[in-house]
Design an enzyme around this catalytic site. Structure first.
Site, PDB file in Angstrom:
ATOM      1  N   ASP A 193     -22.806  11.377   1.430  1.00  0.00           N
ATOM      2  CA  ASP A 193     -22.189  10.654   2.550  1.00  0.00           C
ATOM      3  C   ASP A 193     -22.949  10.912   3.847  1.00  0.00           C
ATOM      4  O   ASP A 193     -23.246   9.987   4.611  1.00  0.00           O
ATOM      5  CB  ASP A 193     -20.719  11.060   2.691  1.00  0.00           C
ATOM      6  CG  ASP A 193     -19.938  10.824   1.407  1.00  0.00           C
ATOM      7  OD1 ASP A 193     -20.462  10.119   0.532  1.00  0.00           O
ATOM      8  OD2 ASP A 193     -18.827  11.356   1.271  1.00  0.00           O
ATOM      9  N   SER A 210     -15.465   7.026   3.397  1.00  0.00           N
ATOM     10  CA  SER A 210     -16.141   8.114   4.099  1.00  0.00           C
ATOM     11  C   SER A 210     -15.876   8.150   5.592  1.00  0.00           C
ATOM     12  O   SER A 210     -16.748   8.517   6.387  1.00  0.00           O
ATOM     13  CB  SER A 210     -17.651   8.057   3.824  1.00  0.00           C
ATOM     14  OG  SER A 210     -18.141   9.366   3.773  1.00  0.00           O
ATOM     15  N   LYS A 253      -8.112  14.257   1.625  1.00  0.00           N
ATOM     16  CA  LYS A 253      -9.006  15.364   1.308  1.00  0.00           C
ATOM     17  C   LYS A 253      -8.290  16.694   1.518  1.00  0.00           C
ATOM     18  O   LYS A 253      -8.847  17.643   2.025  1.00  0.00           O
ATOM     19  CB  LYS A 253     -10.265  15.285   2.158  1.00  0.00           C
ATOM     20  CG  LYS A 253     -11.295  14.338   1.557  1.00  0.00           C
ATOM     21  CD  LYS A 253     -12.651  14.571   2.144  1.00  0.00           C
ATOM     22  CE  LYS A 253     -13.717  13.768   1.407  1.00  0.00           C
ATOM     23  NZ  LYS A 253     -14.966  13.741   2.171  1.00  0.00           N
ATOM     24  N   GLY A 271     -11.368   6.033   1.092  1.00  0.00           N
ATOM     25  CA  GLY A 271     -12.539   6.453   0.318  1.00  0.00           C
ATOM     26  C   GLY A 271     -13.837   5.828   0.786  1.00  0.00           C
ATOM     27  O   GLY A 271     -14.803   5.752   0.030  1.00  0.00           O
ATOM     28  N   GLU A 290     -21.973   8.338  -9.235  1.00  0.00           N
ATOM     29  CA  GLU A 290     -20.753   8.960  -8.708  1.00  0.00           C
ATOM     30  C   GLU A 290     -20.584  10.370  -9.251  1.00  0.00           C
ATOM     31  O   GLU A 290     -20.788  10.616 -10.447  1.00  0.00           O
ATOM     32  CB  GLU A 290     -19.554   8.102  -9.122  1.00  0.00           C
ATOM     33  CG  GLU A 290     -18.523   7.965  -8.041  1.00  0.00           C
ATOM     34  CD  GLU A 290     -19.065   7.264  -6.796  1.00  0.00           C
ATOM     35  OE1 GLU A 290     -19.477   7.975  -5.860  1.00  0.00           O
ATOM     36  OE2 GLU A 290     -19.072   6.027  -6.766  1.00  0.00           O
TER      37      GLU A 290
HETATM   38  C1  GLA Z   1     -17.211  12.238  -2.055  1.00  0.00           C
HETATM   39  C2  GLA Z   1     -18.202  13.337  -1.670  1.00  0.00           C
HETATM   40  C3  GLA Z   1     -19.607  12.967  -2.079  1.00  0.00           C
HETATM   41  C4  GLA Z   1     -19.666  12.553  -3.549  1.00  0.00           C
HETATM   42  C5  GLA Z   1     -18.595  11.521  -3.873  1.00  0.00           C
HETATM   43  C6  GLA Z   1     -18.516  11.194  -5.330  1.00  0.00           C
HETATM   44  O1  GLA Z   1     -17.481  11.088  -1.308  1.00  0.00           O
HETATM   45  O2  GLA Z   1     -18.151  13.552  -0.274  1.00  0.00           O
HETATM   46  O3  GLA Z   1     -20.469  14.045  -1.819  1.00  0.00           O
HETATM   47  O4  GLA Z   1     -19.560  13.667  -4.390  1.00  0.00           O
HETATM   48  O5  GLA Z   1     -17.313  11.950  -3.438  1.00  0.00           O
HETATM   49  O6  GLA Z   1     -19.698  10.605  -5.771  1.00  0.00           O
END
Ligand code: GLA
Length: 449
Positions: free
Chosen positions: A180, A131, A224, A129, A35
């Site tokens: 992601d 994505s 975000k 979270g 992470e």
């Molecule tokens: C978000 C960002 C990723 C990564 C994570 C943490 O998801 O988009 O690129 O940095 O946080 O690991």
């Protein structure tokens, strides 16, 4: 009626009937280990989810891009496809659509692009979270490529598109890495992926057969924009300062010509240091827990203003300086855990993997400051409820945890989590998604209507 049929109906209801409609889908993701290291060029270990963002689309009129969303909280919008496309206000979902279109325009040198209509839906909750925003960027990118008559895999490879969109998503103001985009475009059913960056490489690794990764929502939304964006961007900003100080130290140790473009270069660049050598270099660079801006300025031979201008921006300096020693330690230990985690997946060693997840959560909380009281509580309750390893997943500060649970104990885990955490919660997020078993799904692709 399939999900795509109802999206297509919505598209025609919203923007008028006619024209050939196509469809695509991009999965969400969880991260198992690694992470806040991708933006430093260090590998990560994520996996796709069987929840995702779906989209239907068709060629439009002139140069206007019109977008609609099955969820009413996302108002429909339109913009002219003329590069550079001006951003909407921070936090608007339109910016993720614009980011994809702008990135592809730049890649193919288009100043004026064709218009198209697109409607988005799917099964991935937002702001948890997992994505959803990058899945949206990828879905819009696939749609726009098809509108342009460009073929994914032949005109542009998945690897190249993942790299393009990782840069392209910076349009919305995040300074994220490429995890992601890479997992959403390159992941696969039945496996997690070890992803390396610069250059982007993906290794598929099987997930455990007798254990399940269960995603638990802390019910604290991750956004975000605003404060959340500033909190996230502190990681990349301080990593840039760490990189500069480590490069200076490496030049003392290995010669003035040594250049470290990103922290990952310590392991992979011409230096090819071992974990132990990196640890020693960090210890020399950060002999004390905290480093003040004044101290960094003296060591780098740069003014404080210059350091701010180049790397830190407006990030406020705590009275006793920045905790760079701990932040650097997180990069090192998390890197070791990703490598060990990959080996555990290959060996089917769930027990050790679980211990790595616990250690990763501690490091995220204590060394990198990206956890929250709710995430810590959720992790603790999950461990008591039968998980053999629990950690936050993704950017942190809210969102979800991922928990490794023996398949035979899933029901008991579920019941205890409900009793101990969710039943007592009054948060509105509870309706959207509380707990799901993570099932790795195919990467983003076009779908038949
Ligand atoms: C978000 C960002 C990723 C990564 C994570 C943490 O998801 O988009 O690129 O940095 O946080 O690991």
């Amino acid at each position: 009626m399939t999900e795509f049929d109802s999206l297509a109906r919505r598209l025609e209801a919203q923007f008028g009937a006619g024209g050939r409609i196509d469809a695509c889908r991009a999965p969400g993701r969880i991260n198992l280990l690694g992470e806040h290291v991708d933006y430093n060029g260090l590998p990560v270990l994520p996996m796709t989810l069987d929840r995702g963002v779906s989209a239907v689309f068709r060629a439009g009129e002139g140069e206007t891009v019109r977008v609609g969303n099955i969820r009413d909280e996302f108002a429909p919008g339109a913009f002219a496809n003329r590069s550079p496309i001006a951003a909407s206000e921070s936090g608007s979902w339109l910016n993720y659509c614009k980011a994809a279109v702008e990135a592809i325009n730049q890649r193919f040198g288009l100043v004026e692009g064709p218009g198209f209509d697109l409607v988005v839906g799917g099964t991935l909750p937002r702001a948890v979270g997992l994505s959803s925003s990058t899945a949206l960027v990828v879905a819009v990118a696939l749609a726009y490529l098809r509108i342009l008559g460009k073929n994914l895999d032949t005109t542009i490879s998945r690897i190249a598109l993942a790299e393009l969109l990782a840069q392209g998503e910076r349009y919305v103001g995040t300074q994220g890495g490429g995890m992601d985009q890479a997992i959403i475009l390159l992941g696969d059913a039945d496996s997690a992926c070890k992803i390396d960056f610069f250059p982007l490489r993906v290794e598929r690794v099987p997930v455990f057969a007798d254990h399940v990764f269960v995603v638990c929502n802390s019910l604290v939304p991750v956004r975000k924009s605003g404060e959340a964006l500033r909190q996230y961007n502190a990681g990349p900003a301080l990593s840039r300062l760490i990189r500069a100080l480590v490069e200076k130290q490496a030049q003392f140790a290995f010669g003035a010509e040594v250049e470290i473009e990103r922290l990952g270069d310590l392991w992979f660049g011409p230096l090819c240091l071992t974990d132990g050598e990196v640890e020693a270099l960090f210890a020399e660079t950060f002999p004390r827990p905290r480093t003040t801006l004044a101290e960094a300025s003296a060591r780098l031979g740069m003014s404080e203003d210059e350091i701010r201008r180049q790397w830190l921006g407006e990030l406020p300096e705590p009275a006793d300086g920045f905790p760079l020693q701990a932040r650097a330690r997180h990069q090192l230990t998390e890197h070791i855990r990703v490598n060990q985690g990959r080996d555990c997946l290959l060996a089917g060693d769930a027990e050790t993997f679980g211990a790595l997840m616990d250690a990763s959560h501690r490091s995220c909380a204590e060394d990198y400051f990206v956890s929250s009281p709710e995430l810590d509580r959720l992790v603790k309750i999950a461990r008591d409820a039968g998980s053999i390893g629990s950690r936050l997943t993704g950017a942190g500060f809210g969102g979800c945890t991922v928990n490794l649970v023996p398949r035979a104990e899933l029901e008991e885990f579920d019941a205890r989590m409900k009793r101990e955490f969710y039943d007592a919660s009054t948060s509105e997020g509870a309706d959207d998604m509380t707990m799901i078993p993570a099932i790795p799904a195919p990467a983003a692709s076009y779908r038949d209507l």
